[in-house]
Design a protein around this motif. Structure first.
Motif, short mmCIF file in Angstrom:
data_model
loop_
_atom_site.label_atom_id
_atom_site.label_comp_id
_atom_site.label_asym_id
_atom_site.label_seq_id
_atom_site.Cartn_x
_atom_site.Cartn_y
_atom_site.Cartn_z
N LEU A 223 0.83 -1.20 0.00
CA LEU A 223 0.00 0.00 0.00
C LEU A 223 0.87 1.26 0.00
CD1 LEU A 223 -2.71 1.48 0.23
CD2 LEU A 223 -2.57 1.18 2.72
N LYS A 224 1.91 1.24 0.81
CA LYS A 224 2.81 2.38 0.88
C LYS A 224 3.49 2.62 -0.48
CE LYS A 224 6.81 4.13 3.48
NZ LYS A 224 7.79 3.81 4.55
N ASN A 225 3.90 1.55 -1.12
CA ASN A 225 4.52 1.68 -2.45
C ASN A 225 3.54 2.24 -3.47
OD1 ASN A 225 7.07 0.77 -1.73
ND2 ASN A 225 6.59 -1.37 -2.17
N PHE A 226 2.32 1.72 -3.45
CA PHE A 226 1.33 2.21 -4.41
C PHE A 226 1.03 3.69 -4.17
CE2 PHE A 226 -2.94 3.25 -5.80
CZ PHE A 226 -2.82 2.94 -7.15
N GLN A 227 0.95 4.10 -2.92
CA GLN A 227 0.66 5.50 -2.63
C GLN A 227 1.76 6.43 -3.14
OE1 GLN A 227 -0.04 5.08 1.61
NE2 GLN A 227 -2.27 5.17 1.33
#
Length: 268
Positions: free
Chosen positions: A65-69
């Motif tokens: 999720l952090k990477n996608f954000q």
């Protein structure tokens, strides 16, 4: 813009690992599209990005999720930067670590598509690279020949040849194009009649003499496709006399048309 065939070649070797996946986006931003009259691309962009974020929240995968954000922010920043100067489509392929970043506005129609996978989705990119390689459009009208040098459905350069009737040679035209020259052949209707008679008598020889110049332009500009646009017999004569293969002859007089209109007619 760089050659898409080289971009595809480079991106074929890209692989995401674990939570560091590759984001791919094809976004239709063609404002001439009836489905885009109210800026629907903004809705498609918002929904495409939010759907992945929602899925990753539901999966409770914090690292991914952090990477996608991070990627989402890159994409939104880029779209904000170009939002007032759109073309027909936008293609973005990116990773959170910044190792992968391809972002381009393109003058070609794309279908809305969003992917978050271990490898980039290249099908549309491959299709576009094959359909819109370096292409030459040769516009011919009596004693004038115009070249439109294109790549990826965009004009890279233009050049014009004009026949100097008195010296009987083709010259690269400098400066803005003027109405067809018939200098030295008289005036008024007589001027036109004399030029037409001379044109009819010499047209084959004239087009045969300009053909090698066009072949050299095609070679130097690395054209993969060539189109000739003009009325017969001028366009047909050029096709016969050029050594380079001509994909199609379009029997229309478009020398005075806007270049964008010519591209729409020939390439779409």
């Amino acid at each position: 813009m760089e050659d898409l065939q080289n971009v595809v070649k480079d991106l074929k070797n890209v692989r995401g690992t674990g939570a560091n996946k590759i984001f791919t986006m094809y976004l239709n931003t063609d404002l001439s599209d009836p489905e885009q009259q109210s800026g629907e691309w903004k809705i498609h962009l918002k929904n495409g990005l939010n759907n992945f974020e929602h899925y990753l929240r539901e999966a409770d995968d914090q690292e991914e999720l952090k990477n996608f954000q991070k990627v989402k922010k890159y994409v939104k920043d880029y779209m904000a930067e170009i939002g007032r100067n759109l073309r027909r489509g936008v293609i973005i392929i990116a990773s959170a670590d910044g190792e992968v970043w391809f972002a381009e506005r393109v003058q070609m129609k794309v279908e809305n598509e969003f992917q978050w996978e271990e490898i980039p989705e290249l099908a549309q990119l491959k299709t576009l690279s094959e359909k819109y390689p370096k292409t030459g459009i040769i516009l011919v009208q009596q004693n004038q020949v115009k070249l439109i040098d294109t790549n990826l459905n965009q004009v890279r350069d233009t050049a014009e040849y004009e026949l100097d009737v008195e010296e009987d040679t083709w010259k690269i035209k400098q400066g803005p194009r003027q109405p067809r020259s018939t200098t030295g052949l008289g005036s008024g209707n007589l001027q036109k009649e004399l030029f037409n008679a001379r044109y009819k008598a010499n047209q084959y020889r004239w087009y045969k003499s300009v053909a090698p110049k066009l072949d050299k332009q095609a070679k130097d500009r690395e054209w993969k496709r060539i189109f000739i646009v003009g009325e017969s017999p001028a366009s047909k004569t050029l096709e016969t006399e050029m050594n380079k293969e001509v994909e199609e002859v379009i029997l229309k007089n478009m020398l005075d048309h806007e270049e964008s209109k010519v591209l729409d007619t020939v390439l779409d």
